[in-house]
Structures are given as structure tokens and as C-alpha cells.
Enzyme design. Structure first.
Site, PDB file in Angstrom:
ATOM      1  N   LYS A   1      18.380   8.570  18.166  1.00 45.54           N
ATOM      2  CA  LYS A   1      18.192   7.513  19.164  1.00 45.54           C
ATOM      3  C   LYS A   1      19.327   6.503  19.143  1.00 45.54           C
ATOM      4  O   LYS A   1      19.403   5.625  20.023  1.00 45.54           O
ATOM      5  CB  LYS A   1      16.849   6.823  18.934  1.00 45.54           C
TER       6      LYS A   1
ATOM      7  N   ALA B   1      16.499   4.191   3.563  1.00 41.37           N
ATOM      8  CA  ALA B   1      15.593   4.725   4.581  1.00 41.37           C
ATOM      9  C   ALA B   1      14.739   3.641   5.226  1.00 41.37           C
ATOM     10  O   ALA B   1      13.978   3.925   6.148  1.00 41.37           O
ATOM     11  CB  ALA B   1      14.685   5.793   3.963  1.00 41.37           C
TER      12      ALA B   1
ATOM     13  N   LYS C   1      11.008   1.846  13.137  1.00 44.08           N
ATOM     14  CA  LYS C   1      11.440   3.002  13.919  1.00 44.08           C
ATOM     15  C   LYS C   1      10.640   3.255  15.191  1.00 44.08           C
ATOM     16  O   LYS C   1      11.043   4.063  16.020  1.00 44.08           O
ATOM     17  CB  LYS C   1      11.384   4.261  13.043  1.00 44.08           C
TER      18      LYS C   1
ATOM     19  N   TYR D   1       0.826  -1.208   0.000  1.00 46.72           N
ATOM     20  CA  TYR D   1       0.000   0.000   0.000  1.00 46.72           C
ATOM     21  C   TYR D   1       0.860   1.258   0.000  1.00 46.72           C
ATOM     22  O   TYR D   1       0.590   2.207  -0.740  1.00 46.72           O
ATOM     23  CB  TYR D   1      -0.935   0.007   1.208  1.00 46.72           C
TER      24      TYR D   1
END
Length: 667
Positions: free
Chosen positions: A441, A395, A399, A343
Site C-alpha cells: 500500500k 513490525a 495498518k 494483552y
């Protein structure tokens, strides 16, 4: 009784006349546009003849008998025909604006010159030279007032034909900016039943006290006072050229007032469009965060993209999709979208295909969409070689901190091992540039997601030392506004639902950047690499999340509900830190290992690395340890390879510190 009867008869007569006039007006409105234009043209021609005769009588006291009817008809017909030629009768009367009459005025000045030339060249002048000036002046007054009357009648019919809401349901609005955008906005708002413009505000002191379309212009310092006095619900910033700093000053001056603040797009976004209600939008959240941006360096944006074959992994994600949008603007030869979610891939594919359809500049760019996992190294090698990929933006990643914390092996295999397979495939296919999108992070992480991303950085650092032709670099940055899971869309949704806003801790802070700016800086940083660099984006000052929530509440016109204001609209509820969550994020591991670059928002972190063999040894064990779900082994590797890693959230660390202190005191 007689008086009462006559009064009732008069009222009925008046009511009957109104009903009759309304039916006539509605009948005229229902006529075809051509019929209405012809009717207006005919009426204007008749009035043109009347204005010409009146002008002659005012000039001479009579109409000379030697002036023929043909001459009168000619002089009267010229302005009406000219109005038709400039499209005056194609404009809807309900959309009559001052700008339309401005064009008519210019036309009439030209006609005065034409008339004077005709009279001068005519051997037997039939009318005085001053008559055309008087005639066109009278005709202009007719045109202006007749159109104003038509528009007023139409607005009145609309008001009676619709169930117009009472004035209490309309928002009193102040327009900040009395320039062209503010004037056009007022014209547009006049046709809306949702807004009632009560005043203008402008920074120009020479405009203070003046009136624009019947609305007084006030100085900027009067804004808080006006909001209270006039019960203003919204302030619309109608100055597209206003700087972000000035917007911040305005919002700061209203920090204690619950009023909706809305904005218009920038001059670049508006282009030559007329400002309308549809252009009104909420204030850019970047203004709330007080963050200044820097114009991108075009050479850096184009270096690894223009004319090259580019691939983006995680192309359907928040960062990945924005990378695709900016990559296509820099005109690659081919753009390959690689994404695991069907999607998400379909969504970005359709967006880019539509962009190609409407913009001829992008029609020669080939777009290829591929479903796949970054852990499938053989497939990646085949794709890279088949499509001659020269630049990769990696990418793809899991996350969301709580989700990855609950699924440690799945998150680490995707984030770390997936990066390893993708990077090895790039080396095998002789890809020129490989850019890993990392996160703040990854610095001294307290969670699996951050530790897995730091391991991914170590993978790229190790591979950069393998003497390959591929230039590896990593770009590390903080939270992006509007991404899935970001607090901004979450807060917006919670405010729309009436609250409460949920925040994990009153002291929690985060760095923020918009998705377009982050993607732009990723591309620019990747173009600056020579191999193995860890780039850090300047995220500005960290933002206290509770302060962000309070400002968002005020910007929507609501009041904070707390102990000091129990009757407020939106409450803030603190839910406690989630597993693996930190109170604050960091961008660098050491205190003195950061170096500037020539770009003001991009720095380079001099991070420690490990030999590639050491990293590969634990990657090869992942599959077996994942079958056993040996989380203890996984976190042991994190503690060894990831500097500053500690298990648990900052809340757990604080409790541990307290326990240690008590033990020391008792011992």
C-alpha cells in the site's frame, strides 16, 4: 388368538433375554481393567487348551495317552503368556485393530520356530511336529473372531445406550487416498456418528475396483459422479504427501459442485502419529489461492539471528508474533518483545515461554517482554544498549486503512515518526541490522496508511546514507492470510453465520501470502541487505476477492445465492469502496526499477529517495501540526514526498476522470 399369544410370549421372552444380556455386558464393562484383563487371559488359556487338543485330534484322530497334562498345559500356556508379554491384554477390546493382530501373527510365527526346536531337542517328543502349526492357526482364528465379536457388541451397546442420531444427520464421506493414512482414517471414522464413509478414491490405477475394509476404491475421474450418486457431503484428502498442484487439480474438478473439502496435515506435521478424526481440518486456504511456496534458505534465516540478541517491535501483532516464532526456532541468544498492547504482549510471551518449557532446544534462550511505544526514543536507546541488541525487526505499525484514514496524524506519527525514532535509537546503540516491515500500500497510495509507510521507507533510506554502522533495509509485501482485518477470517466468520459475505467492489483484487511465509521471507531478505535496499516479495498473481469468496463458499459445502440460484445458501453483497481503498495494489512504483536477487521470491526495487534533512524537517513539525489537526498540510507533504500519492479511493479517482472527460467534450 393362540398364535398371537404365543407370538407375544416369544417376543417378550426374546426381549427379556436381550435385556438380561445387556445387563451382563454392562456389568462386565464396569469391572476394573485388571479384572477384565484377567478374565480374558483365563478364557484365552482355556481356549488355548481346547485348540491344542483339537489340533492333536485333527493330526492323529485321537489324543495319545502318553501325552501328560503338564505337557499339554505347558504348550497351551506359552502363547497366552507371550501375548501378555507383548501387551496384548493391555489393549482395549473396543480399540481392536488389524495392526494388533499383525503383531500377534508375527509372534505366532516365532513360537512355531520355538516349538519345533523344543520338539527336535526333546529326547522323547510327546506331540507331532505339525501339531503346533495347526494349534496356533486355530488359536489365532479364536483370538481374531473373539475380539471382533467383543468390539461389535460394544458398538451395539453404545448405539443403544446413546441417542444416536438418524443416518440423515451423518455426512456421507469419500476418502481420497487408499494408503496407510486413508486406512487409519477409516478406522477412526468408524467410531464417529458424524461420518459415514461410502467409498475410496485413489490415483493409483492398479487399486481401481479393489476393496479396502469393505469400501470400494474408485478412480479419480469418478469423483464428481460419486458425489452426486452417493449424496456425498464431504471429501477428505487423506494423502499427506499430495502436492499443492494435485490438490488444485482436485478442487478444480469439483469447482461446480458444493461439497466440503477437508484435508489431513502433511507428513512432517503428522510424524509418527496415527491418523484420527482430530487431524481432519479445512483445506489450507493457500491451495485455494493456487500459490506455490519455496523452501527457505537456512543460512539466510540464521545469519542475523543465531547466537545474537534480537528485538521485534510490534511483537504481539500478526506479523510480529510470527517473526518471534521463527526467530526463536533459529536460536538467538536473547529475544526482546517490544509491544504497546499489554494483552498482545502477554499472549505471545506466554506462547514462547511455553515453547521453552516443552522443548529443551529453546531453554537457554532469554525472552524479555517490554511494554512501550516506538515514539519513545530515549527508552528505545536504553533498551537496545542494555540488552546489546544486534538485530531489529520493526513490525510496529497502524495498518487498518479506514481507521488510519479517520486518524491521520495518529497513524502517521506512529508509522513514520515512530520508525524515525526507532531507527535513530538503533544507530545510537550501534545495532547491526534494522529491517522495516513495509506494505504494498506504500506504492502510489490513495490512503494515509500507505503514504505513512512510504514516508517510513524514505526515513530508512535517508538514514542508510548517514554512514552509520547500522544496515537498514525495507521489505515490502501484500496482504497476509489470517492476519487481523484480513478478508479470509472475515469471510470464514460470515459463512459460519450464514452470510452474507460483504465485498467492497466486484473488481477489487489483492496479493496474498501466508503469515509464516511472509515472516520467513522478511528474515531472509533482511539477511541479504548491504544498506538502503527496498526488497519486494513475489506475491504471485493478484487474486480477485469475489472469486476467493466464491471458492471459500464452495469449499464449505454451501451454494452461492445469486440471481441464477435464488435458493442458494450464502449471498455476496457489494458495499462500495471505503475511504482510501484501491481496486488493486502494486508492489513497485516504477515499471522498470526492479531487479532480481538470488532468491526466487525476493526482488529489489530501485526506489527514489530524499535527503534525510528534508524528511526530518517535516517530522519536526508533526507535533505542532497534530495539535492543530492540519490534515491539509499533512496531505500536501504526502503529495510532495510520496510518488503517485492521490487522495481518496479508486472510486473517487474514477469519478474525477469521468468529470474531466465530460468537461473536455463540452469545452
Amino acid at each position: 388368538m393362540l398364535i398371537k399369544t404365543e407370538s407375544n410370549n416369544a417376543y417378550q421372552s426374546s426381549s427379556g433375554f436381550n435385556q438380561w444380556s445387556k445387563r451382563v455386558a454392562l456389568y462386565l464393562l464396569s469391572l476394573p481393567r485388571l479384572t477384565k484383563s484377567t478374565l480374558l487371559f483365563s478364557i484365552d488359556f482355556a481356549m488355548s487348551i481346547f485348540c491344542l487338543l483339537l489340533a492333536l485330534m485333527l493330526r492323529q484322530g485321537y489324543v495319545a495317552s502318553h501325552i501328560s497334562l503338564a505337557a499339554l498345559a505347558f504348550y497351551a500356556f506359552v502363547p497366552v503368556a507371550s501375548l501378555y508379554l507383548i501387551g496384548f491384554y493391555r489393549s482395549a477390546s473396543r480399540g481392536f485393530f488389524d495392526a494388533v493382530m499383525g503383531r500377534v501373527l508375527q509372534l505366532f510365527f516365532l513360537l512355531i520356530i520355538v516349538y519345533q526346536v523344543i520338539i527336535y531337542l526333546s529326547p522323547s517328543a510327546t506331540i507331532p511336529r505339525s501339531a503346533p502349526v495347526i494349534f496356533l492357526f486355530l488359536f489365532f482364528i479364536w483370538l481374531w473372531n473373539s475380539r471382533l465379536m467383543i468390539r461389535a457388541l460394544l458398538k451395539r451397546l453404545q448405539g443403544t445406550g446413546q441417542n444416536r442420531r438418524p443416518n440423515a444427520c451423518c455426512d456421507n464421506v469419500i476418502i481420497y487416498g487408499a494408503g496407510e493414512a486413508g486406512r487409519e482414517l477409516l478406522e477412526s471414522l468408524r467410531h464417529s456418528y458424524q461420518y459415514n464413509v461410502v467409498a475410496y478414491i485413489d490415483d493409483d490405477p492398479q487399486l481401481t475396483g479393489a476393496y479396502l475394509h469393505g469400501k470400494q476404491i474408485y478412480a479419480a475421474h469418478a469423483l464428481p459422479w460419486l458425489i452426486e450418486k452417493l449424496n456425498v457431503a464431504q471429501v477428505i484428502l487423506a494423502m499427506p504427501s499430495m502436492s499443492r498442484g494435485r490438490k488444485k487439480q482436485i478442487m478444480d474438478s469439483l469447482s461446480g459442485i458444493s461439497v466440503k473439502i477437508k484435508d489431513l496435515p502433511s507428513l512432517r506435521e503428522l510424524a509418527d502419529e496415527i491418523v484420527t478424526v482430530s487431524h481432519i481440518r479445512p483445506v489450507d486456504i493457500l491451495d485455494v489461492l493456487e500459490r506455490e511456496t519455496v523452501e527457505p534458505v537456512a543460512e539466510l534465516l540464521q545469519k542475523n539471528i543465531t547466537g545474537k540478541n534480537v528485538l521485534v517491535t510490534g511483537a504481539g501483532g500478526s506479523i510480529g508474533s510470527e517473526l518471534c516464532r521463527q526467530i526463536i526456532k533459529n536460536k538467538p541468544k536473547c529475544l526482546v518483545l517490544y509491544e504497546q498492547s499489554e494483552y498482545a504482549l502477554y499472549t505471545i510471551d506466554q506462547e514462547l515461554v511455553n515453547l521453552k518449557t516443552v522443548d529443551a532446544d529453546y531453554q537457554n534462550i532469554e525472552i524479555i517482554s517490554i511494554i512501550g511505544s516506538v515514539s519513545n526514543e530515549k527508552k528505545l536507546i536504553n533498551i537496545f544498549e542494555k540488552n546489546h541488541i544486534k538485530t531489529i525487526y520493526h513490525a510496529a505499525a497502524y495498518k487498518h486503512v479506514p481507521i488510519v484514514e479517520s486518524n491521520p496524524f495518529e497513524g502517521t506519527i506512529n508509522n513514520t515518526k515512530g520508525t524515525y525514532h526507532c531507527a535513530r535509537a538503533a544507530i545510537q546503540a550501534r545495532v547491526e541490522t534494522f529491517v522495516l516491515i513495509s506494505t504494498d500500500k506504500a506504492v502510489r497510495p490513495t490512503n494515509v496508511m500507505g503514504a505513512s509507510k512510504r514516508l517510513a521507507e524514505l526515513v530508512c533510506q535517508g538514514l542508510s546514507q548517514s554512514n552509520s554502522q547500522t544496515c537498514f533495509s525495507m521489505v515490502r509485501f501484500g496482504n497476509v492470510l489470517g492476519s487481523s482485518g484480513s478478508v479470509v477470517p472475515l469471510f470464514t466468520k460470515q459463512i459460519e453465520q450464514g452470510g452474507p459475505i460483504t465485498i467492497t467492489h466486484p473488481d477489487i483484487t489483492r496479493y496474498f501470502m501466508t503469515i509464516p511465509e511472509a515472516a520467513s521471507l522478511v528474515i531472509q531478505a533482511g539477511a541479504m541487505a548491504f544498506g538502503g535496499e527496498v526488497f519486494v516479495l513475489d506475491m504471485g498473481a493478484p487474486v480477485k476477492i469475489v472469486d476467493l469468496a466464491k471458492r471459500m463458499i464452495r469449499l464449505t459445502g454451501c451454494e452461492l445465492k445469486d440471481d441464477s440460484n435464488p435458493n442458494g445458501d450464502i449471498e455476496i453483497v457489494f458495499t462500495g469502496l471505503r475511504p482510501g481503498e484501491k481496486l488493486y495494489e502494486e508492489l513497485i512504483i516504477g515499471e522498470d526499477n526492479i531487479e532480481p536477487t538470488f532468491h526466487p521470491l525476493i526482488m529489489q526495487a530501485m526506489e527514489h529517495s530524499f535527503p534525510l534533512q528534508d524528511i526530518e524537517n517535516i517530522l519536526f513539525e508533526f507535533a505542532e501540526k497534530a495539535k492543530q489537526q492540519d490534515v491539509v498540510w499533512l496531505k500536501t507533504q504526502f503529495k510532495f514526498f510520496v510518488e503517485g500519492y492521490r487522495e481518496g479511493s479508486d472510486k473517487d479517482v474514477e469519478v474525477e476522470k469521468v468529470d474531466t472527460t465530460l468537461t473536455d467534450e463540452m469545452g
